[in-house]
Design an enzyme around this catalytic site. Structure first.
Site, PDB file in Angstrom:
ATOM      1  N   TYR A   1       0.824  -1.206   0.000  1.00  0.00           N
ATOM      2  CA  TYR A   1       0.000   0.000   0.000  1.00  0.00           C
ATOM      3  C   TYR A   1       0.859   1.256   0.000  1.00  0.00           C
ATOM      4  O   TYR A   1       0.547   2.229  -0.688  1.00  0.00           O
ATOM      5  CB  TYR A   1      -0.907  -0.027   1.233  1.00  0.00           C
ATOM      6  CG  TYR A   1      -2.129   0.861   1.119  1.00  0.00           C
ATOM      7  CD1 TYR A   1      -3.271   0.415   0.468  1.00  0.00           C
ATOM      8  CD2 TYR A   1      -2.143   2.134   1.668  1.00  0.00           C
ATOM      9  CE1 TYR A   1      -4.394   1.207   0.361  1.00  0.00           C
ATOM     10  CE2 TYR A   1      -3.262   2.938   1.565  1.00  0.00           C
ATOM     11  CZ  TYR A   1      -4.390   2.471   0.913  1.00  0.00           C
ATOM     12  OH  TYR A   1      -5.496   3.279   0.811  1.00  0.00           O
TER      13      TYR A   1
ATOM     14  N   TYR B   1       3.889   5.344  -2.491  1.00  0.00           N
ATOM     15  CA  TYR B   1       4.282   6.641  -1.957  1.00  0.00           C
ATOM     16  C   TYR B   1       5.793   6.735  -1.784  1.00  0.00           C
ATOM     17  O   TYR B   1       6.383   7.808  -1.936  1.00  0.00           O
ATOM     18  CB  TYR B   1       3.573   6.888  -0.622  1.00  0.00           C
ATOM     19  CG  TYR B   1       2.074   7.013  -0.769  1.00  0.00           C
ATOM     20  CD1 TYR B   1       1.489   8.204  -1.148  1.00  0.00           C
ATOM     21  CD2 TYR B   1       1.246   5.910  -0.547  1.00  0.00           C
ATOM     22  CE1 TYR B   1       0.114   8.312  -1.295  1.00  0.00           C
ATOM     23  CE2 TYR B   1      -0.125   6.014  -0.694  1.00  0.00           C
ATOM     24  CZ  TYR B   1      -0.683   7.216  -1.066  1.00  0.00           C
ATOM     25  OH  TYR B   1      -2.040   7.320  -1.229  1.00  0.00           O
TER      26      TYR B   1
END
Length: 808
Positions: free
Chosen positions: A460, A464
């Protein structure tokens, strides 16, 4: 002086052309005078002159000054260009209306908000250098490096000149030297603040004599002021670009084009510096090119990204083993910190805050959340990522693990502190006026539970991590914030973080990564020491060591039958190089300590098992004072030119044991010696070596596109063989050499790898074979001198394609 100016219709079409052309810049402004009248030639800047060439009305010229009087030259060019374009296409009325509505009502108020924050620095403006703008002196944001150097010297001279008079005046108030020097430094601190700069040792508690002495040396140092002015210049320059709307989705996302240009140039200068330097060990006399070490460290974006993923995977493993739940949280600043809307248009509530001030606000909110969690004994661990919105305003993504019974309360605490400031803007609105109704916290924060069925927490957050370093693995993907290429935007994000000095990644809880790196360094040092020991053994000693490490391979072994699977090693059939590799690969480093957990931590770190390292240190919720292994520092009392205490990491220490020194060699950075330069010129390198025969290989590129090796052990052996011959090849050439290709090392030197083979029950290891180059036909003019490059100042051989690399 008065002059009659004749109208001239010729001239460049753009302001940039006018400014860059010496002829046009020196040309006086022209207009069509009234018959029989003369007018006084106005003084004007280059920008005003460019607009005067298009619209030579004196009244308009005087009226335009109010819009460009305080605007820096590098910002005003765009708006003047727009004015000229509008004037030519739509006429005088539309052009003047553009200045009034856009520049006057929208741009200048925002510009004044930012300039007001730097106005204290203008008290020293008489020391600034004039630029081509005749109406005012340069702002700090407009200065170049040479002017910054001159100004820094003037600041240093100013504080040096103040020193003697302050000492004489303070002697009358204090008797002892310590109180005198502290009082003098406090007065100099006040002078520094009056110029708008933070002085050294700027805190509220009492100062010591040594701190005052070091602080005075800093204030009187030209280099210290140059660093301080450069930092302030870069921040001010980007802050003003934000004010006029140059940083946004519709213009340049995350950072201005000017910031991106300066960042790329600085990266190139860094690369040039690294390429020309080496590290030198005074004890052994060994010299190594600096870039060989630099790109093996976390300064390399690829290594930095991989280490972050290893750490995140470690946290994920711990959370799974402990039965923790995961929350993915987003924290955003109120609207007053945002300057531009994503759909376009300025934010009216913006107070002129910089991204650094927004980051400071987020840090304060997180400090309050963390304090509340500690008061209620709700421990968490995980990772925090800071990244910008399209207008440069930072926001945070936090991945936190916690006990399942704490999830609801932690969620409540997080939302409560996130919306505490400017809460009225979160209420529903009717005709843009807030009314009583249900509060919507989502513009300020977001909370999502991790769903294991949809993927791991590491997967997840991997997006980023990648998008904020180098965009690895995101080819062809578009940035959610801007809709542009993700890899291109990764460079903008890195430039943004560099300009505003914002820490992008920060762990929450767990054990420190510095100790993890030091344990890995210790393990590597221990392995190298064992390899050096093996090279000193005789043949008999080496055979005995082999039997000790591989007892199941010894035909004379009389112990219990070992459970062994796979082919047995034939010591007699192996060559010396293969024996050395087999023995050294078998060795496992050991840490001499009475704490078994410390040894486990070292072994886990050596394997890259971050979860095992954290658990051996005390677990993810361990406090710093309860760590089993801590960093060990060497402190020098006069460690720099200002006489300050300087701490340098030298190793680690297990609680209750002696400190372990992992920095066993003392290196110093120096320019490359002539011997190293000659060695690099005479041996093969990535730029000099050439694949001559035999393989259909993929092309070289900046990504990991090398031919996969058939055997990592074979490559290690090839490199060892090459090193003995003084030849250095990169991994790509070693790979293709292992597959049978001939490599041209230089003009008259070609080598090829002769593969290992068995003959008459005897193993023959791989060896290098020299290939005689074919004689070429000689034709007339073969020895004629080729074209010579006269200007080699900006030419760096072999670095032509590095601009396309992802530097992070």
């Amino acid at each position: 002086m008065k002059a009659t100016i004749k109208h001239s219709s010729s001239g460049p079409k753009t302001i940039i052309g006018m400014i860059e052309s010496g002829e046009d810049c020196s040309r006086k402004p022209s207009r069509t005078p009234v018959q029989g009248k003369e007018f006084q030639q106005p003084e004007m800047s280059l920008i005003e002159n460019a607009m005067f060439q298009v619209n030579p009305e004196i009244d308009d010229h005087e009226w335009r000054k109010q819009f460009f009087g305080d605007m820096p030259h590098y910002l005003s060019r765009y708006f003047a260009e727009r004015y000229n374009k509008t004037f030519k296409q739509q006429g005088r009325s539309a052009a003047n209306l553009y200045l009034l509505k856009t520049v006057g009502e929208k741009i200048n108020p925002r510009l004044q908000k930012v300039l007001a924050q730097y106005k204290r620095q203008f008290k020293f403006r008489n020391a600034y250098v004039h630029n081509n703008d005749l109406s005012r002196e340069k702002l700090l944001a407009e200065m170049d490096k040479s002017e910054i150097k001159k100004l820094s010297q003037q600041f240093a001279d100013f504080f040096t000149g103040k020193l003697e008079s302050l000492i004489e005046s303070e002697k009358a108030n204090h008797k002892d030297y310590a109180n005198v020097i502290v009082a003098v430094f406090e007065s100099l601190q006040d002078e520094c603040r009056s110029f708008g700069y933070t002085p050294p040792y700027n805190r509220n508690d009492g100062l010591h004599q040594s701190e005052a002495e070091c602080g005075i040396l800093r204030l009187a140092c030209q280099r210290a002021w140059e660093n301080k002015l450069n930092k302030k210049r870069m921040a001010m320059r980007e802050h003003l670009a934000i004010a006029v709307g140059q940083v946004q989705k519709a213009a340049s996302p995350y950072c201005s084009r000017d910031c991106m240009h300066e960042w790329k140039n600085q990266k190139q200068r860094n690369r040039d510096f690294i390429k020309g330097m080496s590290i030198f060990d005074e004890d052994s006399g060994e010299e190594i090119a600096l870039y060989d070490m630099f790109y093996k460290s976390t300064a390399n974006p690829a290594i930095r990204r991989c280490e972050l993923m290893v750490r995140m995977a470690g946290y994920q493993g711990i959370a799974t083993a402990m039965g923790c739940d995961g929350l993915f949280l987003t924290l955003t600043a109120p609207s007053k910190y945002h300057n531009t809307r994503k759909q376009g248009g300025f934010v009216d509530q913006w107070l002129g805050n910089s991204p650094k001030e927004a980051q400071r606000y987020l840090c304060q909110i997180w400090a309050r959340i963390r304090a509340q969690l500690k008061r209620e004994e709700l421990p968490v661990f995980g990772m925090r990522v800071a990244e910008p919105h399209h207008d440069g305003t930072p926001h945070w993504h936090l991945l936190m693990f916690m006990q399942p019974e704490h999830v609801d309360r932690i969620r409540e605490i997080f939302i409560g502190y996130a919306i505490n400031e400017e809460v009225t803007e979160l209420f529903p609105k009717v005709y843009r006026k807030p009314i009583v109704g249900p509060l919507d916290y989502r513009p300020r924060c977001d909370v999502k539970m991790m769903d294991p069925s949809k993927g791991t927490a590491t997967g997840y957050i991997a997006k980023y991590i990648s998008k904020n370093i180098d965009g690895y693995g995101m080819d062809g993907e578009l940035d959610d914030e801007t809709g542009r290429d993700q890899r291109e935007m990764a460079a903008h994000v890195t430039a943004w973080a560099s300009r505003w000095r914002i820490r992008q990644f920060q762990p929450i809880g767990g054990a420190p990564v510095t100790t993890y790196r030091e344990l890995r360094r210790y393990a590597n040092n221990d392995k190298n020491a064992f390899k050096s020991f093996v090279t000193t053994l005789s043949s008999k000693q080496l055979h005995n060591l082999f039997n000790e490490l591989f007892p199941d391979q010894d035909p004379t072994f009389m112990g219990p039958q070992l459970n062994f699977h796979g082919p047995r090693l034939n010591y007699e059939a192996m060559g010396s190089l293969q024996r050395w590799e087999v023995i050294t690969d078998k060795y496992k480093p050991e840490l001499k300590t009475n704490a078994a957990a410390a040894s486990d931590a070292m072994k886990a770190a050596d394997k890259g098992d971050f979860a095992g390292y954290v658990m051996a240190q005390g677990g993810p919720f361990v406090s710093r004072k309860d760590l089993l292994i801590r960093n060990d520092y060497d402190t020098a009392e006069m460690g720099n030119e200002y006489g300050e205490l300087v701490s340098k990491l030298k190793g680690f220490q297990v609680v209750g044991d002696d400190a372990v020194n992992t920095r066993t060699r003392k290196w110093k950075i120096q320019p490359k010696s002539q011997a190293l330069l000659d060695s690099e010129a005479s041996t093969s390198s990535t730029e000099g070596a050439e694949v001559l025969t035999g393989l259909d290989l993929p092309s070289r590129s900046s990504v990991n596109n090398c031919t996969p090796s058939q055997s990592g052990r074979l490559n290690t052996g090839i490199k060892a063989l090459l090193k003995r011959r003084g030849i250095h090849l990169d991994d790509h050439l070693v790979n293709v050499m292992g597959q049978g290709a001939q490599i041209r090392v230089d003009k008259d030197h070609i080598v090829k790898l002769k593969q290992s083979y068995y003959a008459e029950n005897q193993y023959h290891p791989p060896e290098l074979v020299d290939i005689r180059p074919e004689e070429t036909e000689v034709w007339d003019g073969w020895d004629t001198t080729g074209p010579k490059t006269d200007n080699t100042v900006d030419f760096v051989p072999g670095w032509e394609s590095w601009e396309s690399w992802d530097w992070g």
